[in-house]
Write a protein that holds these residues in place. Structure first.
Motif, short mmCIF file in Angstrom:
data_model
loop_
_atom_site.label_atom_id
_atom_site.label_comp_id
_atom_site.label_asym_id
_atom_site.label_seq_id
_atom_site.Cartn_x
_atom_site.Cartn_y
_atom_site.Cartn_z
N LEU A 33 0.62 -1.73 -0.18
CA LEU A 33 -0.18 -0.08 -0.55
C LEU A 33 0.27 1.07 0.44
CD1 LEU A 33 -2.90 -0.84 2.38
CD2 LEU A 33 -2.85 -0.07 -0.47
N ASN A 34 2.21 1.17 0.46
CA ASN A 34 3.20 2.46 0.29
C ASN A 34 3.19 2.82 -0.82
OD1 ASN A 34 2.94 2.87 3.18
ND2 ASN A 34 4.51 1.55 3.78
N SER A 35 3.13 2.39 -1.67
CA SER A 35 3.35 2.59 -3.07
C SER A 35 2.62 3.05 -3.67
CB SER A 35 3.93 0.97 -4.44
OG SER A 35 5.29 0.37 -3.69
N VAL A 36 1.11 2.31 -3.21
CA VAL A 36 0.49 3.60 -4.12
C VAL A 36 -0.43 5.10 -3.40
CG1 VAL A 36 -2.26 3.18 -4.03
CG2 VAL A 36 -1.32 1.35 -4.58
N LEU A 37 0.55 4.92 -2.41
CA LEU A 37 0.68 6.13 -1.46
C LEU A 37 1.61 7.57 -1.73
CD1 LEU A 37 -0.17 4.59 2.37
CD2 LEU A 37 -1.95 6.55 0.87
N GLY A 38 2.95 6.68 -1.98
CA GLY A 38 3.32 7.28 -2.58
C GLY A 38 3.57 7.76 -3.54
N ALA A 39 2.09 7.39 -4.84
CA ALA A 39 2.13 7.41 -5.70
C ALA A 39 0.58 8.52 -6.21
CB ALA A 39 1.07 6.36 -7.24
N PHE A 40 0.89 9.23 -4.61
CA PHE A 40 -0.88 9.88 -5.24
C PHE A 40 -0.06 11.39 -4.77
CE2 PHE A 40 -4.15 7.07 -2.29
CZ PHE A 40 -4.48 6.91 -4.28
N ASN A 41 1.26 10.68 -4.43
CA ASN A 41 2.34 12.16 -3.97
C ASN A 41 2.73 13.12 -5.52
OD1 ASN A 41 0.96 12.77 -1.26
ND2 ASN A 41 2.41 11.22 -0.77
N GLY A 42 2.58 11.90 -6.99
CA GLY A 42 3.63 12.26 -7.42
C GLY A 42 2.77 13.35 -8.77
N ASP A 43 3.01 13.81 -9.58
CA ASP A 43 3.05 15.01 -10.26
C ASP A 43 2.31 14.13 -11.68
OD1 ASP A 43 3.64 17.09 -8.65
OD2 ASP A 43 6.03 16.64 -9.59
N ASP A 44 1.71 13.16 -11.61
CA ASP A 44 0.95 12.34 -12.54
C ASP A 44 -0.43 12.12 -12.23
OD1 ASP A 44 3.81 12.55 -14.33
OD2 ASP A 44 4.52 10.92 -14.08
N SER A 45 -1.02 11.46 -13.77
CA SER A 45 -2.54 11.12 -13.32
C SER A 45 -1.79 9.35 -13.22
CB SER A 45 -3.06 10.86 -14.13
OG SER A 45 -2.34 10.47 -15.32
N LEU A 46 -2.72 8.77 -12.64
CA LEU A 46 -2.22 7.51 -11.98
C LEU A 46 -3.66 6.65 -12.05
CD1 LEU A 46 -1.37 5.58 -9.98
CD2 LEU A 46 -2.08 6.69 -7.89
N ILE A 47 -3.36 5.31 -12.40
CA ILE A 47 -3.51 4.63 -13.42
C ILE A 47 -3.54 3.43 -12.52
CG2 ILE A 47 -4.44 2.83 -14.90
CD1 ILE A 47 -3.56 5.60 -17.17
N ILE A 48 -4.21 2.40 -11.80
CA ILE A 48 -4.22 0.96 -11.07
C ILE A 48 -4.29 0.01 -11.88
CG2 ILE A 48 -4.31 -0.09 -8.65
CD1 ILE A 48 -4.68 3.02 -7.46
N ALA A 49 -4.21 -0.65 -11.67
CA ALA A 49 -4.64 -2.06 -13.14
C ALA A 49 -5.24 -2.99 -11.91
CB ALA A 49 -3.36 -2.60 -13.63
N CYS A 50 -6.16 -2.54 -11.14
CA CYS A 50 -7.00 -3.39 -10.05
C CYS A 50 -8.29 -2.78 -9.71
CB CYS A 50 -6.26 -3.64 -9.04
SG CYS A 50 -7.07 -4.30 -7.97
N THR A 51 -9.41 -3.49 -10.60
CA THR A 51 -10.72 -2.57 -10.48
C THR A 51 -11.51 -3.11 -9.27
OG1 THR A 51 -11.50 -4.51 -11.65
CG2 THR A 51 -11.45 -2.48 -12.35
N GLN A 52 -11.17 -4.16 -8.00
CA GLN A 52 -11.20 -5.07 -7.79
C GLN A 52 -11.32 -4.44 -5.99
OE1 GLN A 52 -12.05 -8.84 -6.54
NE2 GLN A 52 -11.52 -9.22 -4.12
N GLU A 53 -10.22 -3.39 -5.84
CA GLU A 53 -9.92 -3.08 -4.64
C GLU A 53 -10.24 -0.73 -5.43
OE1 GLU A 53 -9.23 -3.94 -1.82
OE2 GLU A 53 -9.12 -6.32 -2.27
N GLY A 54 -10.89 -1.82 -5.66
CA GLY A 54 -11.08 0.27 -6.06
C GLY A 54 -11.23 1.19 -5.10
N ALA A 55 -12.37 0.39 -4.03
CA ALA A 55 -13.38 1.14 -3.66
C ALA A 55 -11.92 1.50 -2.03
CB ALA A 55 -14.05 0.67 -2.66
N LEU A 56 -11.46 0.84 -1.70
CA LEU A 56 -10.27 1.00 -0.81
C LEU A 56 -9.32 2.36 -1.48
CD1 LEU A 56 -7.84 0.15 1.43
CD2 LEU A 56 -7.10 -1.31 -0.26
N PHE A 57 -8.78 1.83 -2.83
CA PHE A 57 -7.66 2.96 -3.74
C PHE A 57 -8.62 4.05 -3.26
CE2 PHE A 57 -5.61 -0.91 -5.64
CZ PHE A 57 -5.24 -1.62 -4.51
N ASN A 58 -10.20 4.29 -3.60
CA ASN A 58 -10.89 5.91 -3.92
C ASN A 58 -10.10 6.45 -2.41
OD1 ASN A 58 -11.34 6.78 -6.37
ND2 ASN A 58 -12.36 4.72 -6.35
N GLU A 59 -11.13 5.72 -1.45
CA GLU A 59 -10.63 6.42 -0.11
C GLU A 59 -9.87 6.52 0.44
OE1 GLU A 59 -11.45 4.46 4.29
OE2 GLU A 59 -12.67 3.06 2.80
#
Length: 127
Positions: A33-59
């Motif tokens: 999850l730290n990789s996801v949290l770190g990506a939120f701090n980047g300057d690029d838009s973000l695509i995650i190749a997982c729809t199953q955990e979309g609610a978690l990532f959106n939260e």
């Protein structure tokens, strides 16, 4: 260009990072999850190749200190390509799905409702 986070769902998909051109994670929704949290701090838009955990990532994105530059986007590579009988040869399909996720959303088209009342209308070229 978007940043892409791709996960092989705990090793259940045969993903080749050299052919896809991205780092492959193993447990993006859990131990990584730290990789996801770190990506939120980047300057690029973000695509995650997982729809199953979309609610978690959106939260997590909603709780992020830095607002995302663009909407968080998801693509389902697992059920569409990675968990199919053709999974070992699905790399081109997965690459195409990742590229498609980067495309801008299409403008909505108008909806037309029809009530047949027992009749059928066929629209198309004539003879």
């Amino acid at each position: 260009m978007s940043q892409k986070l791709v996960c092989n769902c705990n090793g259940t998909m045969p993903l080749d990072p050299s052919k896809l051109g991205v780092k492959i994670h193993t447990a993006l929704c859990r131990q990584e999850l730290n990789s996801v949290l770190g990506a939120f701090n980047g300057d690029d838009s973000l695509i995650i190749a997982c729809t199953q955990e979309g609610a978690l990532f959106n939260e997590l994105a909603a709780q992020s200190e830095k607002p995302l530059i663009a909407p968080l986007r998801f693509v389902n590579i697992r059920e569409v390509a990675g968990w199919t009988q053709e999974a070992p040869s699905s790399t081109p399909k997965i690459a195409a799905l990742l590229a498609l996720a980067e495309m801008p959303e299409a403008d909505p088209v108008p909806v037309i409702n029809y009530e047949s009342q027992g009749r059928t209308l066929i629209i198309g070229a004539g003879e």
